[in-house]
Design a protein around this motif. Structure first.
Motif, PDB file in Angstrom:
ATOM      1  N   UNK A  12       7.555  23.593  43.131  1.00 42.14           N
ATOM      2  CA  UNK A  12       6.639  23.461  43.773  1.00 42.14           C
ATOM      3  C   UNK A  12       5.768  22.777  42.217  1.00 42.14           C
ATOM      4  N   UNK A  13       6.298  23.057  41.342  1.00 37.81           N
ATOM      5  CA  UNK A  13       6.869  22.658  39.785  1.00 37.81           C
ATOM      6  C   UNK A  13       7.148  21.788  39.363  1.00 37.81           C
ATOM      7  N   UNK A  14       8.826  21.303  40.061  1.00 40.17           N
ATOM      8  CA  UNK A  14       9.794  20.692  40.179  1.00 40.17           C
ATOM      9  C   UNK A  14       9.243  18.841  40.369  1.00 40.17           C
ATOM     10  N   UNK A  15       9.323  17.988  39.017  1.00 39.77           N
ATOM     11  CA  UNK A  15       9.578  16.480  38.844  1.00 39.77           C
ATOM     12  C   UNK A  15      10.734  15.640  38.380  1.00 39.77           C
ATOM     13  N   UNK A  16      11.105  14.559  39.943  1.00 40.06           N
ATOM     14  CA  UNK A  16      12.225  14.791  39.526  1.00 40.06           C
ATOM     15  C   UNK A  16      12.170  13.011  38.816  1.00 40.06           C
ATOM     16  N   UNK A  17      12.661  12.665  37.292  1.00 45.42           N
ATOM     17  CA  UNK A  17      12.313  11.578  36.572  1.00 45.42           C
ATOM     18  C   UNK A  17      10.868  11.445  35.647  1.00 45.42           C
ATOM     19  N   UNK A  18      10.304  12.309  36.033  1.00 42.27           N
ATOM     20  CA  UNK A  18       9.046  12.653  35.477  1.00 42.27           C
ATOM     21  C   UNK A  18       8.586  13.455  34.954  1.00 42.27           C
TER      22      UNK A  18
END
Length: 80
Positions: free
Chosen positions: A21-27
């Motif tokens: 849930x807390x993972x953001x790709x490239x951000x």
């Protein structure tokens, strides 16, 4: 270790390392800390987390009745 046990261990490690849930790709995580009432929709109906991230957007499905795929905050640089 027998091959079957090794296979289950590898599968478990793979599952733990994939999207959470807390993972953001490239951000950065801070770019996706957009208050619910300020979210600007960036997706389409039934968009998945992976599809949303591939569009350069944030995904958070923890709040109902707001866009789950939304535009990130823009990081600003201080210039003097």
């Amino acid at each position: 270790m027998e091959p079957r046990a090794l296979w289950w261990l590898l599968l478990g490690l793979l599952l733990m390392s994939t999207g959470s849930a807390g993972e953001y790709v490239g951000l950065s995580e801070s770019q996706c800390q957009v208050p619910a009432k300020e979210r600007v929709d960036c997706g389409y109906p039934q968009v998945t987390k992976e599809q949303c991230n591939n569009r350069g957007c944030c995904f958070d499905s923890s709040i109902r009745n707001v866009p789950w795929c939304f535009k990130p905050l823009q990081e600003t640089e201080c210039t003097f």
